[in-house]
Design a protein around this motif. Structure first.
Motif, short mmCIF file in Angstrom:
data_model
loop_
_atom_site.label_atom_id
_atom_site.label_comp_id
_atom_site.label_asym_id
_atom_site.label_seq_id
_atom_site.Cartn_x
_atom_site.Cartn_y
_atom_site.Cartn_z
N PRO A 164 0.81 -1.21 0.00
CA PRO A 164 0.00 0.00 0.00
C PRO A 164 0.86 1.27 0.00
O PRO A 164 0.52 2.25 -0.64
CB PRO A 164 -0.81 -0.11 1.29
CG PRO A 164 -0.83 -1.55 1.62
CD PRO A 164 0.47 -2.08 1.10
N SER A 165 1.99 1.23 0.67
CA SER A 165 2.87 2.40 0.69
C SER A 165 3.46 2.65 -0.69
O SER A 165 3.57 3.79 -1.12
CB SER A 165 3.98 2.21 1.72
OG SER A 165 3.44 2.11 3.00
N HIS A 190 2.12 1.70 -3.48
CA HIS A 190 0.98 2.15 -4.29
C HIS A 190 0.74 3.65 -4.07
O HIS A 190 0.55 4.40 -5.03
CB HIS A 190 -0.27 1.35 -3.93
CG HIS A 190 -1.50 1.85 -4.61
ND1 HIS A 190 -1.74 1.64 -5.94
CD2 HIS A 190 -2.54 2.59 -4.14
CE1 HIS A 190 -2.89 2.22 -6.27
NE2 HIS A 190 -3.38 2.79 -5.19
N THR A 191 0.77 4.07 -2.83
CA THR A 191 0.56 5.48 -2.51
C THR A 191 1.68 6.34 -3.09
O THR A 191 1.43 7.40 -3.66
CB THR A 191 0.48 5.68 -0.98
OG1 THR A 191 -0.58 4.86 -0.48
CG2 THR A 191 0.24 7.12 -0.60
N ARG A 239 1.09 6.50 -6.82
CA ARG A 239 -0.08 7.32 -7.13
C ARG A 239 0.20 8.80 -6.92
O ARG A 239 -0.17 9.64 -7.74
CB ARG A 239 -1.25 6.88 -6.25
CG ARG A 239 -2.55 7.64 -6.56
CD ARG A 239 -3.61 7.42 -5.50
NE ARG A 239 -3.11 8.00 -4.24
CZ ARG A 239 -3.30 7.46 -3.04
NH1 ARG A 239 -3.94 6.33 -2.91
NH2 ARG A 239 -2.83 8.04 -1.96
N ASP A 240 0.89 9.12 -5.84
CA ASP A 240 1.11 10.53 -5.48
C ASP A 240 2.25 11.19 -6.24
O ASP A 240 2.28 12.43 -6.34
CB ASP A 240 1.38 10.65 -3.98
CG ASP A 240 0.17 10.29 -3.14
OD1 ASP A 240 -0.95 10.17 -3.70
OD2 ASP A 240 0.34 10.13 -1.91
#
Length: 172
Positions: free
Chosen positions: A13-14, A16-17, A20-21
């Motif tokens: 998830p990190s 992915h974040t 994404r960011d």
């Protein structure tokens, strides 16, 4: 019965974040340096793949953009070295008589081999690298290499030992 969603690793998830960011920002940063959106997109993806493969926990990054720039700069250097090597190879091909020009498949294999050799020798001082290449590719003896480099034969022996040690350590 419904399919259960498999748990993902804690870093996913990190990552992915982070992706994404910051992906579009990184691509823009790379595009400004390369002048080419396609290569920038490729290097951006390579940057995130390197991060995924690294041991650095993404969740602990204090300055994600600084980290992305650091990884991106390394990939940019590799990219430019690869392009320079490719251009030198193409220039050498252009000087060959037409009947000696390798097929596209042979050219691809040769270029891949040159890039692998370049990566293998990455990090060696220029004189050590030259000595090793002259010895291995041109078959020069230590005396001839010493004359070209304007150093002693003993120095060439040290250079060769350093190059062989480097190659062995990279292979491990």
């Amino acid at each position: 019965m419904t399919d259960a969603v498999l748990p993902t690793p804690a870093t996913e998830p990190s990552l992915h974040t982070l992706y994404r960011d910051h992906r579009s920002w990184l691509e823009s940063w790379l595009r400004r340096r390369l002048g080419n959106a396609w290569d920038a997109a490729d290097l951006s993806q390579d940057t995130f793949l390197r991060i995924l493969a690294s041991a650095q926990p993404v969740a602990q990054l204090q300055e994600p953009r600084a980290y992305l720039v650091t990884v991106g700069k390394r990939l940019l250097v590799n990219f430019h070295q690869r392009r320079s090597l490719e251009q030198a190879y193409l220039n050498a091909l252009a000087r060959l008589p037409e009947d000696c020009v390798p097929s596209p498949e042979q050219r691809w294999l040769l270029l891949e081999t040159l890039q692998a050799l370049d990566e293998l020798l990455d990090g060696l001082p220029p004189a050590v690298r030259r000595a090793f290449l002259w010895s291995q590719l041109e078959g020069l003896g230590y005396r001839e290499i010493a004359e070209r480099l304007k150093v002693s034969e003993r120095t060439v022996k040290r250079y060769m030992a350093q190059a062989y040690e480097h190659c062995l350590l990279v292979e491990l």
